[in-house]
Design a protein around this motif. Structure first.
Motif, PDB file in Angstrom:
ATOM      1  N   GLN A 142       0.806  -1.212  -0.002  1.00  0.00           N
ATOM      2  CA  GLN A 142      -0.072   0.027   0.067  1.00  0.00           C
ATOM      3  C   GLN A 142       0.790   1.232  -0.047  1.00  0.00           C
ATOM      4  O   GLN A 142       0.555   2.168  -0.721  1.00  0.00           O
ATOM      5  N   ASP A 143       1.734   1.403   0.674  1.00  0.00           N
ATOM      6  CA  ASP A 143       2.725   2.338   0.820  1.00  0.00           C
ATOM      7  C   ASP A 143       3.424   2.740  -0.422  1.00  0.00           C
ATOM      8  O   ASP A 143       3.569   3.869  -0.950  1.00  0.00           O
ATOM      9  N   GLN A 144       3.823   1.707  -1.199  1.00  0.00           N
ATOM     10  CA  GLN A 144       4.544   2.089  -2.380  1.00  0.00           C
ATOM     11  C   GLN A 144       3.514   2.514  -3.454  1.00  0.00           C
ATOM     12  O   GLN A 144       3.739   3.221  -4.254  1.00  0.00           O
ATOM     13  N   ALA A 145       2.452   1.711  -3.457  1.00  0.00           N
ATOM     14  CA  ALA A 145       1.346   2.144  -4.424  1.00  0.00           C
ATOM     15  C   ALA A 145       0.837   3.754  -4.177  1.00  0.00           C
ATOM     16  O   ALA A 145       0.770   4.282  -5.303  1.00  0.00           O
ATOM     17  N   LYS A 147       2.785   5.942  -3.008  1.00  0.00           N
ATOM     18  CA  LYS A 147       3.912   6.725  -3.343  1.00  0.00           C
ATOM     19  C   LYS A 147       4.242   7.073  -4.863  1.00  0.00           C
ATOM     20  O   LYS A 147       4.599   8.220  -5.227  1.00  0.00           O
ATOM     21  N   LEU A 148       3.848   5.913  -5.775  1.00  0.00           N
ATOM     22  CA  LEU A 148       3.909   5.984  -7.007  1.00  0.00           C
ATOM     23  C   LEU A 148       2.598   6.573  -7.646  1.00  0.00           C
ATOM     24  O   LEU A 148       2.706   6.463  -8.864  1.00  0.00           O
ATOM     25  N   ASN A 149       1.631   6.531  -6.943  1.00  0.00           N
ATOM     26  CA  ASN A 149       0.438   7.050  -7.511  1.00  0.00           C
ATOM     27  C   ASN A 149      -0.146   5.862  -8.371  1.00  0.00           C
ATOM     28  O   ASN A 149      -0.790   6.217  -9.591  1.00  0.00           O
ATOM     29  N   ARG A 151      -2.977   3.345  -8.652  1.00  0.00           N
ATOM     30  CA  ARG A 151      -4.280   2.649  -8.237  1.00  0.00           C
ATOM     31  C   ARG A 151      -5.095   1.757  -9.041  1.00  0.00           C
ATOM     32  O   ARG A 151      -5.773   0.877  -8.314  1.00  0.00           O
ATOM     33  N   SER A 152      -4.597   1.627 -10.145  1.00  0.00           N
ATOM     34  CA  SER A 152      -5.408   0.860 -11.294  1.00  0.00           C
ATOM     35  C   SER A 152      -4.411   0.218 -12.158  1.00  0.00           C
ATOM     36  O   SER A 152      -3.166   0.479 -12.271  1.00  0.00           O
ATOM     37  N   LEU A 153      -4.659  -0.866 -12.754  1.00  0.00           N
ATOM     38  CA  LEU A 153      -3.758  -1.516 -13.624  1.00  0.00           C
ATOM     39  C   LEU A 153      -3.515  -0.700 -14.848  1.00  0.00           C
ATOM     40  O   LEU A 153      -2.283  -0.828 -15.452  1.00  0.00           O
ATOM     41  N   SER A 154      -4.134   0.220 -15.181  1.00  0.00           N
ATOM     42  CA  SER A 154      -3.943   1.288 -16.149  1.00  0.00           C
ATOM     43  C   SER A 154      -2.710   2.207 -15.672  1.00  0.00           C
ATOM     44  O   SER A 154      -1.956   2.447 -16.473  1.00  0.00           O
ATOM     45  N   ASP A 155      -2.784   2.390 -14.456  1.00  0.00           N
ATOM     46  CA  ASP A 155      -1.626   3.338 -13.721  1.00  0.00           C
ATOM     47  C   ASP A 155      -0.405   2.423 -13.745  1.00  0.00           C
ATOM     48  O   ASP A 155       0.684   2.918 -14.082  1.00  0.00           O
ATOM     49  N   LEU A 156      -0.425   1.227 -13.529  1.00  0.00           N
ATOM     50  CA  LEU A 156       0.739   0.356 -13.428  1.00  0.00           C
ATOM     51  C   LEU A 156       1.259   0.228 -14.988  1.00  0.00           C
ATOM     52  O   LEU A 156       2.380   0.399 -15.215  1.00  0.00           O
ATOM     53  N   ALA A 157       0.353  -0.033 -15.815  1.00  0.00           N
ATOM     54  CA  ALA A 157       1.000  -0.193 -17.135  1.00  0.00           C
ATOM     55  C   ALA A 157       1.567   1.059 -17.643  1.00  0.00           C
ATOM     56  O   ALA A 157       2.814   0.989 -18.170  1.00  0.00           O
ATOM     57  N   ALA A 158       0.934   2.109 -17.303  1.00  0.00           N
ATOM     58  CA  ALA A 158       1.607   3.545 -17.806  1.00  0.00           C
ATOM     59  C   ALA A 158       3.070   3.856 -17.056  1.00  0.00           C
ATOM     60  O   ALA A 158       3.911   4.242 -17.628  1.00  0.00           O
TER      61      ALA A 158
END
Length: 308
Positions: A142-145, A147-149, A151-158
């Protein structure tokens, strides 16, 4: 003559007692006159809990219950089809893709409608599906997510596209190779983890690897109690890639016809089981190491389904 009248009197008494026994039997609980119900289950915490919850509840409602848990998925299905068990909790996605050989479905209502219709041909009845959806999920601390902003799989992909070497991804071998797993996920969201940033490991240690910062992202299951216990967060599947895996009681048609009241009882359980409360129950067993039977009974009491 006296002997004849005594014989007739005894015969009438026997018939009368038999009729009284039949009348009493008809007023007894549905389960009391329908034999034993064998409740099956698969071999992981959530299924152990569902087996216990169902068994305890039916026993409290007057049924004779036998438990047959800790089976593999295919074994449980075969046992149901062959009459070795009478019912168990199955997931729509598993039934659809594994047993019925149908394409993956991301719409809960469509998946349920399809499995219910197709399994009716196998004399298996799907009762109401629960909100509980034990689908795949992608996890981060949770803390890393935050920190890197992400929240979604689209955010992760980007983020991965911009920083391909920044994150390490943990997966089991099955998810890595399946089209409805990692390959399909990357294709759907238009990104790819470099091969040297992917770590394959057994399912049981994925959560610990993420917690201990050996990896940064991991596949998991949406109702796993360790998500809460290890302060992990499920990333939103905003493009609806993962198939639905809603749980529902599945019972043989012939068993249901002999135990008509059981449908309402099992449906009542299904209506109360959610992804959130199942995660809480799993947490109590997997993280707090509480006894499964104790956890199941306490939940039934908290829902006012049985008395303390």
């Amino acid at each position: 003559m006296n002997f004849t009248w005594r014989s007739l009197w005894f015969a009438l008494m026997i018939v009368s007692l038999m009729m009284m026994g039949t009348a009493c039997g008809s007023s007894m609980g549905d389960g009391a006159q329908s034999g034993e119900i064998t409740v099956g289950g698969k071999d992981f915490t959530e299924q152990h809990l569902l087996t216990k919850i169902t068994s305890i509840y039916l026993k409290e409602k007057g049924y004779k219950v036998k438990e047959a848990g800790s089976m593999g998925s295919s074994v449980a299905r075969s046992a149901l089809e062959n009459g070795q068990i009478d019912m168990y909790w199955e997931y729509t996605g598993t039934a659809l893709m594994v047993f019925l050989k149908e394409p993956a479905e991301t719409d809960p209502a469509a998946a349920f409608k399809k499995v219910k219709k197709l399994d009716a041909e196998n004399d298996l009845v799907w009762l109401e599906q629960a909100e509980l959806n034990n689908t795949y999920t992608i996890l981060m601390r949770q803390d890393q997510a935050e920190k890197l902003n992400i929240r979604s799989l689209s955010d992760l992909a980007a983020y991965v596209k911009k920083n391909p070497k920044a994150l390490r991804f943990a997966t089991n071998a099955e998810f890595y190779s399946r089209q409805d797993g990692m390959k399909g996920l990357e294709k759907k969201y238009g990104f790819q983890f470099p091969t040297n940033r992917v770590k394959k490991m057994d399912s049981g240690i994925l959560y610990n690897a993420l917690k201990e910062k050996q990896v940064d992202v991991s596949v998991g299951f949406a109702t796993d109690g360790r998500i809460k216990g290890f302060n992990l967060v499920s990333l939103e599947d905003d493009q609806k890639f993962f198939p639905v895996y809603h749980a529902a009681p599945v019972i043989r048609k012939d068993v249901l016809s002999k135990n008509k009241k059981i449908e309402g009882l099992l449906n009542d359980l299904a209506r109360r089981l959610t992804t959130e409360n199942m995660m809480e129950l799993n947490y109590k067993v997997d993280v707090d190491h509480q006894n499964e039977t104790k956890v199941a009974r306490e939940w039934l009491v908290s829902e006012k389904l049985i008395q303390k």
